[in-house]
Enzyme design. Structure first.
Site, PDB file in Angstrom:
ATOM      1  N   CYS A 158      17.860  -4.325  32.404  1.00  0.00           N
ATOM      2  CA  CYS A 158      17.653  -2.966  32.923  1.00  0.00           C
ATOM      3  C   CYS A 158      18.712  -2.601  33.958  1.00  0.00           C
ATOM      4  O   CYS A 158      19.356  -1.563  33.868  1.00  0.00           O
ATOM      5  CB  CYS A 158      16.260  -2.849  33.525  1.00  0.00           C
ATOM      6  SG  CYS A 158      16.022  -1.290  34.390  1.00  0.00           S
ATOM      7  N   CYS A 212      18.981   0.205  31.297  1.00  0.00           N
ATOM      8  CA  CYS A 212      18.491   1.501  31.810  1.00  0.00           C
ATOM      9  C   CYS A 212      19.398   2.136  32.865  1.00  0.00           C
ATOM     10  O   CYS A 212      19.718   3.325  32.777  1.00  0.00           O
ATOM     11  CB  CYS A 212      17.116   1.335  32.445  1.00  0.00           C
ATOM     12  SG  CYS A 212      16.038   0.178  31.632  1.00  0.00           S
ATOM     13  N   LYS A 219      23.066   2.894  31.765  1.00  0.00           N
ATOM     14  CA  LYS A 219      22.903   3.906  30.702  1.00  0.00           C
ATOM     15  C   LYS A 219      22.648   5.285  31.299  1.00  0.00           C
ATOM     16  O   LYS A 219      23.276   6.270  30.928  1.00  0.00           O
ATOM     17  CB  LYS A 219      21.751   3.476  29.775  1.00  0.00           C
ATOM     18  CG  LYS A 219      21.392   4.382  28.641  1.00  0.00           C
ATOM     19  CD  LYS A 219      20.456   5.512  28.958  1.00  0.00           C
ATOM     20  CE  LYS A 219      19.168   5.118  29.591  1.00  0.00           C
ATOM     21  NZ  LYS A 219      18.222   4.419  28.730  1.00  0.00           N
ATOM     22  N   TYR A 225      16.045   4.128  20.105  1.00  0.00           N
ATOM     23  CA  TYR A 225      16.404   4.514  21.474  1.00  0.00           C
ATOM     24  C   TYR A 225      17.905   4.375  21.741  1.00  0.00           C
ATOM     25  O   TYR A 225      18.556   5.312  22.217  1.00  0.00           O
ATOM     26  CB  TYR A 225      15.718   3.576  22.476  1.00  0.00           C
ATOM     27  CG  TYR A 225      14.269   3.797  22.755  1.00  0.00           C
ATOM     28  CD1 TYR A 225      13.857   4.471  23.888  1.00  0.00           C
ATOM     29  CD2 TYR A 225      13.289   3.272  21.918  1.00  0.00           C
ATOM     30  CE1 TYR A 225      12.505   4.623  24.192  1.00  0.00           C
ATOM     31  CE2 TYR A 225      11.937   3.423  22.209  1.00  0.00           C
ATOM     32  CZ  TYR A 225      11.554   4.092  23.348  1.00  0.00           C
ATOM     33  OH  TYR A 225      10.232   4.244  23.650  1.00  0.00           O
ATOM     34  N   GLU A 238      20.628   7.375  22.329  1.00  0.00           N
ATOM     35  CA  GLU A 238      21.150   7.581  23.682  1.00  0.00           C
ATOM     36  C   GLU A 238      22.673   7.440  23.706  1.00  0.00           C
ATOM     37  O   GLU A 238      23.377   8.268  24.311  1.00  0.00           O
ATOM     38  CB  GLU A 238      20.490   6.599  24.653  1.00  0.00           C
ATOM     39  CG  GLU A 238      19.013   6.923  24.828  1.00  0.00           C
ATOM     40  CD  GLU A 238      18.261   6.035  25.807  1.00  0.00           C
ATOM     41  OE1 GLU A 238      17.162   6.410  26.213  1.00  0.00           O
ATOM     42  OE2 GLU A 238      18.769   4.956  26.154  1.00  0.00           O
ATOM     43  N   HIS A 292       5.777  29.517  37.704  1.00  0.00           N
ATOM     44  CA  HIS A 292       6.747  30.397  37.052  1.00  0.00           C
ATOM     45  C   HIS A 292       7.999  30.578  37.916  1.00  0.00           C
ATOM     46  O   HIS A 292       7.868  30.658  39.133  1.00  0.00           O
ATOM     47  CB  HIS A 292       6.066  31.766  36.839  1.00  0.00           C
ATOM     48  CG  HIS A 292       6.859  32.697  36.007  1.00  0.00           C
ATOM     49  ND1 HIS A 292       7.109  32.478  34.669  1.00  0.00           N
ATOM     50  CD2 HIS A 292       7.478  33.855  36.341  1.00  0.00           C
ATOM     51  CE1 HIS A 292       7.847  33.479  34.212  1.00  0.00           C
ATOM     52  NE2 HIS A 292       8.096  34.315  35.200  1.00  0.00           N
ATOM     53  N   GLU A 340       5.729  25.321  32.571  1.00  0.00           N
ATOM     54  CA  GLU A 340       4.544  26.189  32.594  1.00  0.00           C
ATOM     55  C   GLU A 340       3.976  26.380  31.190  1.00  0.00           C
ATOM     56  O   GLU A 340       2.776  26.625  31.017  1.00  0.00           O
ATOM     57  CB  GLU A 340       4.857  27.544  33.242  1.00  0.00           C
ATOM     58  CG  GLU A 340       5.789  28.430  32.460  1.00  0.00           C
ATOM     59  CD  GLU A 340       6.095  29.747  33.196  1.00  0.00           C
ATOM     60  OE1 GLU A 340       5.154  30.407  33.632  1.00  0.00           O
ATOM     61  OE2 GLU A 340       7.289  30.089  33.335  1.00  0.00           O
TER      62      GLU A 340
END
Ligand code: NDP
Length: 469
Positions: free
Chosen positions: A55, A60, A63, A192, A196, A451, A456
């Site tokens: 990681c 991660c 990346k 994945y 990516e 908003h 939303e």
């Protein structure tokens, strides 16, 4: 308090060198070792590459830094509609690599310090098992013993070595250290890592072809999500070739490679990339010598308490091939340390794990896909929307945002939320709390919209998608 694991002989002397010896200083191993040490255990960890693991060092974190870098490519383009002139921006790969390396060095240092501050010992060495209590430190050519051993060696990229020229292609391990930026990239896979990196290289200006054996990428996600990601990647300019695989890779003049496919014409590229899954890193670990049982692809078999079939040997993280995600490995490492070294038995709850794919736009998802929900709960309500986010109006970008709620009809509980769009991972991390807590569609509806945001829409979807089941 004396750690539970400290085994004493009749004279009160410790029978083993350590209460805990961990093999692998990645996310799971570091968390377990740190916690155990902080609870008073004599703990040590061996790491053959760099403390921090996949990681932090080659997964991660670097990346995500690459993702940020590549997003600028689109931002310069989109800025024109907002009045900016960003003509001819230039990208320098070497600067990115150097800055990324400096940040990874910093994090590596933090991990080492945290372990040491907790009182754990670190060995820069490959470690293998000799028997159920003995670990061999390869770099030092000596053995140490431990009352409990934790296997946390993670996983490694898998490559199809049955095809000719397989080793001409890199994996994610090497992709973080390329000397030159590749102008043409061919990637195998539709999961994945393939998605990516395809988006990263495309955003940085490369010509990218993805070679996928199925139809729509991200097969294990909700079908609408995989279709949306497939479409958005094509909009980004990634060429996706489906229903075919690498058949042979040929070295051409210079750095050029030619990829021959099982169906379809060959593709020339500067970089060929395997992203066809990761396998547990258990080869040559001495598991047989210690009597530890493995399953599919060499994964260490564990129970819900992270226990292997050998009473004092445990395993956490990708090496167990349960859920290959960093936060899960960390939770497993913590649960192990709490249970074994803190009189606080803990099991990991694997329900409703939020997931993200850092495609462009990214994916955020939690809970059941529509298909899985129908199989598990029967009648299911589905709400969907797809729109051009406000930011893309002036920019002229055609990228869209997709949102989907999956609701168990009998209870009206929201059991799945799936988003493709800017900010999706950040939205999903927060929504995962509501979904895990069992929020109903009505509670979503009762929540006031914020908003103007894209998020939303998640509390404004009122019309059920046509019922199918
Ligand atoms: P994935 O399992 O995500 O995807 C593997 C891909 O390779 C799939 O598309 C699969 O096809 C394809 N494939 C598998 N075998 C073959 C083969 N023999 N020939 C051709 N194609 C093949 O693996 P990744 O390597 O992308 O990532 C490994 C794991 O790491 C992920 O599962 C994830 O858990 C983790 N990860 C998480 C990230 C995140 O959280 N953002 C980022 C990166 C990795 P098919 O779809 O048909 O099965």
């Amino acid at each position: 308090m004396r750690p539970i694991s400290a085994r004493m002989d009749g004279l009160g002397m410790a029978k083993f060198d350590y209460d805990l010896f961990t093999i692998g200083a990645g996310s799971g191993g570091v968390r377990a070792t740190r916690l155990a040490a902080s609870y008073g255990a004599r703990a040590a960890v061996a790491e053959e590459y760099r403390v921090g693991g996949t990681c932090v060092v080659r997964g991660c974190i670097p990346k995500k830094l690459f993702v940020y870098a590549s997003e600028f490519g689109h931002m310069f383009h989109d800025a024109g509609g907002y009045g900016w002139t960003a003509d001819a921006p230039r990208f320098d790969w070497k600067t990115l690599i150097a800055n990324k390396d400096a940040e990874i060095d910093r994090l590596n240092g933090v991990y080492i310090r945290n372990l040491k501050n907790a009182g754990a010992e670190i060995f820069d060495s490959r470690a293998t098992l000799k028997d159920e209590h003995t670990v061999h430190l390869v770099a030092e050519n000596r053995d140490v013993t431990a009352a409990k051993i934790l296997i946390a060696t993670g996983g490694a990229p898998w490559t199809d070595n049955s095809i000719e020229g397989s080793d001409l292609a890199v994996t994610s391990n090497e992709a973080f250290h390329l000397e030159e930026f590749p102008k043409r990239v061919v990637i195998a896979g539709g999961g994945y890592i393939a998605i990516e990196f395809a988006c990263i290289f495309r955003g940085l200006g490369a010509e990218v072809t993805l070679v996928y054996r199925g139809d729509d990428v991200l097969k294990n996600f909700d079908r609408d999500i995989s279709v949306a990601v497939h479409r958005e990647m094509q909009r980004l300019g990634v060429r996706i070739v489906t229903k075919t695989v690498f058949a042979r890779i040929e070295q051409r003049a210079g750095a050029e490679k030619r990829v021959h496919l099982s169906a379809g014409g060959p593709i020339d590229a500067d970089l060929v990339f395997w992203a066809v899954g990761r396998r547990p890193a258990t080869q040559g670990l001495g598991l047989e010598a210690a009597g530890v049982k493995t399953g599919k692809d060499g994964a260490v078999i564990v129970d819900e308490w992270n226990r292997t079939n050998v009473a004092n040997i445990f395993a956490v993280g990708d090496v167990t091939d349960r859920v290959q995600l960093t936060p899960v490995a960390i939770r497993e490492g913590a649960a192990f340390a709490e249970t074994e070294f803190h009189h606080n038995p803990q099991k990991v709850d694997y329900d409703f794990i939020p997931k993200a794919v850092f495609s462009q736009p990214p994916v955020g998802t939690v809970g059941y896909s529509e298909g899985d929900a129908r199989r598990k709960f029967g009648a299911t309500d589905v709400y969907k929307t797809d729109f051009r986010p406000m930011k893309n109006t002036l920019s002229g970008s055609e990228a869209r945002t997709y949102m989907k709620l999956v609701v168990e009809q009998s209870t009206q509980r929201v059991v799945g939320v799936h988003i493709v769009g800017e900010g999706a991972p950040e939205m999903i991390q927060c929504l995962a709390i509501a979904v895990k807590a069992g929020a109903t569609k009505r509670q979503f509806d009762e929540t006031m919209a914020l908003h103007p945001t894209s998020a939303e829409e998640l509390v404004l979807m009122r019309t059920k998608w046509a019922e199918k089941g």
